[in-house]
Design an enzyme around this catalytic site. Structure first.
Site, PDB file in Angstrom:
ATOM      1  N   GLN A  33       8.857  65.803 -29.245  1.00  0.00           N
ATOM      2  CA  GLN A  33       8.664  65.071 -27.993  1.00  0.00           C
ATOM      3  C   GLN A  33       9.204  65.860 -26.802  1.00  0.00           C
ATOM      4  O   GLN A  33       8.957  65.500 -25.652  1.00  0.00           O
ATOM      5  CB  GLN A  33       9.347  63.700 -28.060  1.00  0.00           C
ATOM      6  CG  GLN A  33       8.597  62.704 -28.945  1.00  0.00           C
ATOM      7  CD  GLN A  33       9.221  61.325 -28.991  1.00  0.00           C
ATOM      8  OE1 GLN A  33       9.615  60.860 -30.061  1.00  0.00           O
ATOM      9  NE2 GLN A  33       9.310  60.640 -27.860  1.00  0.00           N
ATOM     10  N   ARG A  67      10.768  53.236 -28.436  1.00  0.00           N
ATOM     11  CA  ARG A  67       9.891  52.689 -27.408  1.00  0.00           C
ATOM     12  C   ARG A  67      10.659  51.996 -26.287  1.00  0.00           C
ATOM     13  O   ARG A  67      10.348  50.872 -25.872  1.00  0.00           O
ATOM     14  CB  ARG A  67       8.868  51.734 -28.007  1.00  0.00           C
ATOM     15  CG  ARG A  67       7.669  51.626 -27.044  1.00  0.00           C
ATOM     16  CD  ARG A  67       6.436  51.093 -27.661  1.00  0.00           C
ATOM     17  NE  ARG A  67       5.378  51.131 -26.658  1.00  0.00           N
ATOM     18  CZ  ARG A  67       4.106  51.346 -26.926  1.00  0.00           C
ATOM     19  NH1 ARG A  67       3.722  51.528 -28.160  1.00  0.00           N
ATOM     20  NH2 ARG A  67       3.203  51.362 -25.977  1.00  0.00           N
TER      21      ARG A  67
END
Lengths: 284, 808
Positions: free
Chosen positions: B239, B386
């Site tokens: 990421q 998230r």
């Protein structure tokens, strides 16, 4: 998630299957849809040096709806059960139950024979077959033999089938009355927290016959004769249902897992049975 | 030249901001043509996989690799002893701790990496793993952080001095060998005083259980060391590819220009793919040792059991209020279970992330937060699943405390919220725990939400249901879940946000091609968010070229500008801002070119959609496409040829998206089965770039919220065995379990962001979890329920009903 090395066989007929079984004994396993066995092999929890795939063996994929019985080949898939029009009329409980097994992708592969023969207490078909008083047809080196579904299951993954035998088909006597397959699960694809299969006959407002089996509440499916007896001869009123629930609870022996503790499972088993009886009775 | 189309048509043709442009990524994803790390196949590529510990806490007395090395195809088995001479048997974590790459004498959690088997294919590696003989000596297991703080059992001997004293950690003093840090925010004494003197104080303890982001694609990498040119190429599920390059360079000593990190398509991250894992280090070492590319791909159980978990916060709150319901103070104490190593992925100065956003959307004048991090025999992690750093925990905490306070005050929880919201005119609002909220209009959003769902009608229906239940007419109860959340995203200002010293700016580099198309590269990386779609839309609006003519590229450190990657909803707030700023640099040069071509002064032309027009003479213009051609092909006095720009954007502040959610749920009291009848989600993420993508993000985030609140957990038994290591027991909802979502919005732009956008990807998860949980709890409120812990799976809901005496 990678299995140990194994030999893969795909015989064209049952003779070929039986000779491989004779040759390799308990080192061999037959595979139908593979949706229980292959994951166990990938987890290296099942050691299967010789894997015999049944998919090229003829004569195992037919559904025959006769006048007094239904015969379902071992390689008939859950999807075949759901889409077969004759079955939907003759034994609607099969479709109702099959629709609650796993998900469409699994149902395209998962078979009736694999589901009943594997002896996994989480599978739905074993309890259903006990409810419907099915007979399982086995073939081995010494020929064929029949075992009633209600006598087939001994313990988790332990059945009356010998290692060198193959389950070829199930036969279900013609069904009468109303039906219901009620299942509580956490999500699609899950085994039952509790499931109940009920077939019930209503003659003039009185229960003339009842058949009740429970799934995933013991290390085998549980056919509860006591619960059936509690309903027969009654008007299936609240007290009769409560008596059936109590009788069933005497027969099951659930164990704690991630779905919940024993007290919860017993409570839910009772509720699920009540709902199954009520729905089946409303259709009877 | 006559203009054939209207201005509105010109705007539409750009497919710029505000357009529900179809995702350009989906053509490949829906055809199975994505290129994920496991799709990478190189000549002679080897496979590595781990021998993992079956024990949660044990000493390793011996490792015998002899039999494993006899397996055909097995080339090497690496252990800590092999890595030690390279100094690579331990690696630094993002949280300032260090973590074993391979077990160095002991293991601290089940599934810990013990040895790395390198083989010609995956099958040989798996067979080799079976034959590595490891002797373990079991040690007492601690899975409870409260027990850890009392226990004589030391989990991390490496962090205790020889005299038995406990040296400071990366975040200051430690009070016990199993203690990691204490982190405080706010004012303790004034908060205690407010609580002592308050009319009403509601106190509650809650456990936000351990769960896992569980991206569809697990973690993995391919390391390829080219011994001829000394260059290491590392493909992986990263990421933050640039940060990984820097970290690899610092750990390995390979110079950064000789490392190329590539994040190909990534199948979901949700925080799981931010950190560095032993698999990366071992693959790199194995490639250096063998001279061949080495691939490592986790299976599902590896992913769930060992790579970064989320949450695991034990939170105790005290909330003080006047008897009318005006909140006067908030006290929050957290015991954070970090597992065997502190591998949280938070900005370095924030060991508990942005937990100090826990005053939520309310004007709370006095507050205090204290977080203690603790080691246990569980997997390391503590990532932001998230959400921005620990924001789900913070919002869950305050949204539960509000509900509990409403019970204490015997008030309606919606009204209590409305009474305490920060008012529109108070922004920018300085919160008691330190943050400055950029903008908000909470009352408008809340009133719109309550009106849309007919809140009064729902409460009336609920009251009737309770009566019917008590009268024996139904066995179903109805819960109304409310939540109002404020996220804090877009980390962040470099002055207070860095990871291991890497400032959390982000970047965009744009090249306009002569024929009027463009490529833009960013320091972020999409994991499914649709960056190639939305960033092109920002640029389309900023520079006047159609989004369809703009390629967006991310994830290759050899080509993309340096950036800190994608997590914490930071892509739009930070890289999105960089994109707009780079676009404006392009536009500034283009304006000079246009003015030259139009033979007027620079200040006499203005930008209009896709062109520069002469002020007062709109028929005289040059389109951006014409300008692009001229930029390369016409000698313009005083200007360099070409049309390129780069922007590195250090945001002045975080952004603070917010939202108002309502969930209506029916609960089967006898089976514990919930049925979500309605879910309404109003999100305010400031300026909306692509409404369709926002809606998709909201659906996804809500679905993960449903999962976490209703069943998804990483559960351990007392021996530290993971009980939920497969998708049979780890709840990943399917379309079947997911309700229909109603989405809505208000728009309150961020005042400091170039385009006013705030980010949205994580909002629905942050707001959704308390909303689902509050719905369950609200159903039982009339029967005396105050708080029960998540996950609200069937048996826990049933247990609540049972304990309240609702069963026969």
């Amino acid at each position: 998630m990678i299995p140990a090395a194994f030999e893969y066989y795909r015989p064209k007929d049952m003779e070929g299957v039986l000779s491989l079984l004779a040759e390799h004994g308990d080192e061999a396993r037959v595979m139908a849809g593979g949706h229980s066995l292959i994951p166990m092999m990938k987890l290296r929890m099942a050691d299967v040096p010789h894997l015999i795939d049944l998919q090229d063996v003829g004569g195992l994929s037919d559904i025959e709806v006769g006048t007094d019985s239904i015969r379902i080949g071992a390689m008939v898939t859950q999807s075949d059960i759901i889409t077969h029009e004759g079955l939907a009329t003759a034994a609607p409980i099969l479709r109702e139950a099959a629709l609650q097994i796993a998900d469409p992708q699994v149902r395209y592969m998962g078979t009736v024979g694999g589901n009943v023969a594997n002896g996994d207490p989480g599978n739905d078909m074993p309890g259903l077959m006990q409810c419907l008083d099915a007979t399982f047809h086995l073939i081995g080196a010494d020929g064929t033999r029949d075992v009633p579904a209600r006598d087939f299951y001994e313990a988790a993954y332990m059945t009356a089938r010998e290692d060198e035998e193959v389950l070829t088909a199930v036969t279900i006597p013609l069904l009468k009355g109303g039906h219901a397959y009620e299942k509580q699960k956490r999500k699609i694809g899950d085994y039952a927290t509790a499931a109940a299969a009920v077939q019930i006959v209503n003659e003039g407002g009185t229960c003339a016959a009842a058949s009740i089996a429970m799934t995933n509440l013991s290390d085998t499916p549980i056919y509860s004769q006591a619960a059936c007896d509690a309903l027969v001869g009654t008007s299936v009123d609240d007290s009769a249902i409560k008596a059936a629930m109590a009788a069933m609870l005497g027969d099951i022996d659930p164990s704690e897992d991630n779905r919940g503790p024993v007290a919860f499972k017993k409570h839910v088993a009772g509720i699920i049975l009540r709902r199954a009886i009520e729905r089946a009775w409303s259709r009877a | 030249m006559k203009d054939e189309i209207t201005r509105d048509e010109r705007v539409d043709n750009l497919k710029g901001m505000g357009c529900s442009r179809k995702r350009v990524e989906d053509a490949r994803f829906t055809q199975g043509k994505g290129n994920y790390v496991d799709d990478i196949k190189l000549d002679g590529m080897l496979f590595g996989d781990f021998v993992r510990s079956p024990y949660a806490h044990a000493r390793i007395t011996s490792i015998n690799t002899e039999e494993a090395l006899k397996v055909p195809g097995v080339l090497a088995v690496l252990t800590a002893a092999d890595l030690e001479p390279l100094g690579l048997h331990w690696m630094p974590t993002l949280a300032g701790d260090k973590q074993m790459v391979l077990a160095d004498g002991k293991v601290l959690f089940q599934g810990q990496e013990v040895a790395f088997v390198v083989a010609e294919d995956r099958y040989a590696a798996a067979d080799g793993i079976e034959l590595v003989e490891v002797e373990y000596e079991e040690l007492p297991v601690i899975v409870d952080p409260f027990e850890a703080l009392q226990s004589d059992v030391v989990l991390r001997e490496d962090l205790v001095a020889e005299d038995g004293s406990v040296p400071d950690g990366a975040h200051g003093a430690r009070k016990h060998p199993n203690h990691i840090f204490t982190w405080e925010a706010g004012d303790k004494d004034p908060t205690d005083q407010v609580i002592a003197e308050a009319d009403v104080v509601a106190t509650e303890s809650m456990y936000y259980h351990r769960t896992h982001p569980c991206p569809l694609e697990t973690c993995g990498c391919v390391a390829s060391m080219d011994k001829v040119n000394g260059k290491l190429t590392l493909w992986g599920t990263f990421q933050a590819p640039h940060a990984i390059r820097t970290v690899v360079s610092l750990i390995s000593g390979i110079e950064e220009h000789n490392i190329r990190v590539i994040s190909p398509d990534i199948g979901g991250g949700f925080g799981n793919k931010v950190g560095a894992y032993p698999g990366y280090v071992c693959s790199v070492v194995a490639s250096i040792v063998t001279g061949k590319p080495v691939k490592w791909i986790e299976d599902r159980m590896d992913n769930l059991m060992t790579t970064a978990f989320a949450r695991d916060y034990h939170m105790t709150g005290k909330i003080a209020a006047t008897k009318e319901g005006k909140i006067t103070g908030l006290h929050c104490q957290v015991v954070a279970d970090h597992g065997g190593f502190d591998a949280c992925a938070d900005p370095t100065k924030f060991p508990a992330g942005f937990m100090n956003i826990c005053t939520g959307s309310y004007d709370i004048p006095t507050a205090y937060l204290e977080v203690d991090g603790v080691y246990t025999n569980k997997a390391p992690g503590g990532v932001s699943y998230r959400c921005s750093f620990r924001v789900t925990e913070a919002v869950y905490f305050i949204e539960r405390m509000i509900e509990v306070l409403a019970i204490e005050l015997n008030m309606d929880a919606a009204e209590l919220r409305r009474m305490n919201f920060i008012k529109k005119e108070q922004f920018p609002y300085k919160a008691a725990l330190g943050w400055e909220y950029d903008s908000g209009d909470y009352h408008t959003a809340w009133d719109k939400a309550l009106e849309t769902v007919d809140y009064a009608g729902l409460r009336a229906e609920q009251a009737q249901r309770v009566e019917d239940f008590k009268a024996g007419k139904t066995r179903s109860l109805m819960g109304i879940g409310l939540s109002f959340f404020t996220e804090i995203v877009g980390a962040g200002p470099v002055k207070n946000c860095d990871i291991l010293g890497l400032g959390m700016f982000d970047s965009c580099e744009i090249r306009i091609h002569p024929t009027g198309s463009a490529i833009a590269r960013l320091g972020t990386i999409s994991q499914g968010q649709g960056h190639a779609t939305t960033f092109a839309q920002i640029l389309a609006t900023e520079i006047g070229l159609p989004a369809d003519s703009i390629t967006i590229e991310e994830g290759d450190t050899d080509t993309a500008p340096y950036g800190l990657g994608t997590y914490g909803s930071r892509s739009t707030p930070v890289a999105g801002a960089a994109t707009a700023m780079a676009g404006r640099k392009i536009r500034a040069k283009a304006q000079m070119i246009a003015a030259y071509l139009l033979e007027v002064h620079d200040n006499d032309v203005e930008f209009d959609v896709d062109r520069f027009v002469v002020k007062g003479a709109p028929e005289r213009f040059k389109t951006m496409k014409e300008v692009a051609f001229a930029a390369y092909n016409q000698a313009i006095p005083g200007l360099e040829p070409g049309l390129e720009a780069v922007s590195y954007y250090d945001p002045p502040n975080m952004t603070y998206p917010f939202g108002a959610y309502v969930c209506v749920m029916d609960i089967d009291v006898d089976t514990g089965v919930p049925d979500i009848r309605r879910f309404y989600a109003l999100d305010d993420c400031g300026t909306r770039i692509n409404p369709m993508i926002i809606e998709g993000q909201v659906h996804g985030g809500l679905t993960e919220a449903l999962a976490v609140s209703l069943g998804q957990e990483i559960a351990y038994d007392d021996m530290g065995n993971v009980k939920t290591g497969t998708l049979m027991d780890f709840f990943l909802p399917t379309a079947w379990e997911v309700p229909n979502y109603e989405t809505d919005h208000t728009v309150t732009p961020s005042p400091h962001h170039p385009i006013g956008a705030k980010g949205v990807g994580e909002s629905p998860h942050v707001g959704g979890v308390p909303c689902f949980s509050n719905a369950v709890q609200d159903a039982f409120r009339p029967f005396g329920n105050r708080h029960t812990n998540m996950p609200h799976d069937h048996w826990r809901i049933w247990k609540t009903a049972n304990e309240l005496g609702l069963h026969e």
